[in-house]
Design a protein around this motif. Structure first.
Motif, PDB file in Angstrom:
ATOM      1  N   LYS A  50     -23.840 -37.461  -3.727  1.00  0.00           N
ATOM      2  CA  LYS A  50     -23.964 -39.028  -4.067  1.00  0.00           C
ATOM      3  C   LYS A  50     -24.907 -39.689  -3.033  1.00  0.00           C
ATOM      4  N   GLU A  87     -13.853 -40.755 -10.398  1.00  0.00           N
ATOM      5  CA  GLU A  87     -14.666 -40.379  -9.488  1.00  0.00           C
ATOM      6  C   GLU A  87     -13.978 -40.245  -8.005  1.00  0.00           C
ATOM      7  N   SER A 122     -14.787 -39.304  -4.045  1.00  0.00           N
ATOM      8  CA  SER A 122     -15.711 -38.984  -3.007  1.00  0.00           C
ATOM      9  C   SER A 122     -15.170 -38.633  -1.599  1.00  0.00           C
TER      10      SER A 122
END
Length: 154
Positions: free
Chosen positions: A16, A54, A56
């Motif tokens: 990302k 999502e 991360s």
């Protein structure tokens, strides 16, 4: 209430955000390589659609050789996970352990590759026990809540 089947499906893994800086390469390459490495880590998760999240894993790795910064790597490795049949604490635990365990090898490879591309020796990050880190984090939060005096409700 009948037990609902738990489903976890990885949809995608991706980088990302990524940054590599080597502010003093000429000076650092001329020295004997004995780096001091500092690693900082953060995690995030967010709901992006019905049953899709999502997750991360962010790391900042700073390597100093003597007094000079050899390199700084900032990487955010993320994944999209479809998770059904879990809520609340069980969902948070899964994202904070299982999902991060899936992402970590990808982040680890990215860091190693960047070091090599920057003409530095490989940097293989040690394995991380995300289950243990999650438990420690929960204990810390519990202790902090116990230490805070009860606030009167308005």
């Amino acid at each position: 209430m009948a037990d609902q089947e738990i489903q976890v499906a990885l949809q995608r893994i991706y980088v990302k955000d990524l940054s590599f800086e080597s502010p003093n390469p000429v000076e650092v390459f001329g020295q004997n390589w004995k780096p001091q490495v500092n690693v900082e880590m953060q995690t995030r998760n967010r709901k992006i659609a019905e049953s899709a999240y999502e997750v991360s894993l962010e790391m900042t790795i700073t390597a100093k050789n003597g007094e000079k910064n050899a390199f700084v790597i900032e990487v955010e490795q993320a994944g999209i996970f479809v998770i059904k049949g879990l809520e609340g604490e069980n969902l948070r635990r899964l994202m904070g352990t299982f999902c991060l365990t899936i992402l970590f090898p990808y982040l680890r490879e990215t860091v190693d590759s960047l070091c090599l591309k920057g003409s530095f020796p490989p940097l293989v990050l040690a394995p991380i026990n995300f289950d243990q880190l999650y438990e420690q984090s929960m204990k810390q939060q519990h202790q902090q809540q116990q230490q805070q005096p009860d606030q009167p409700h308005a």
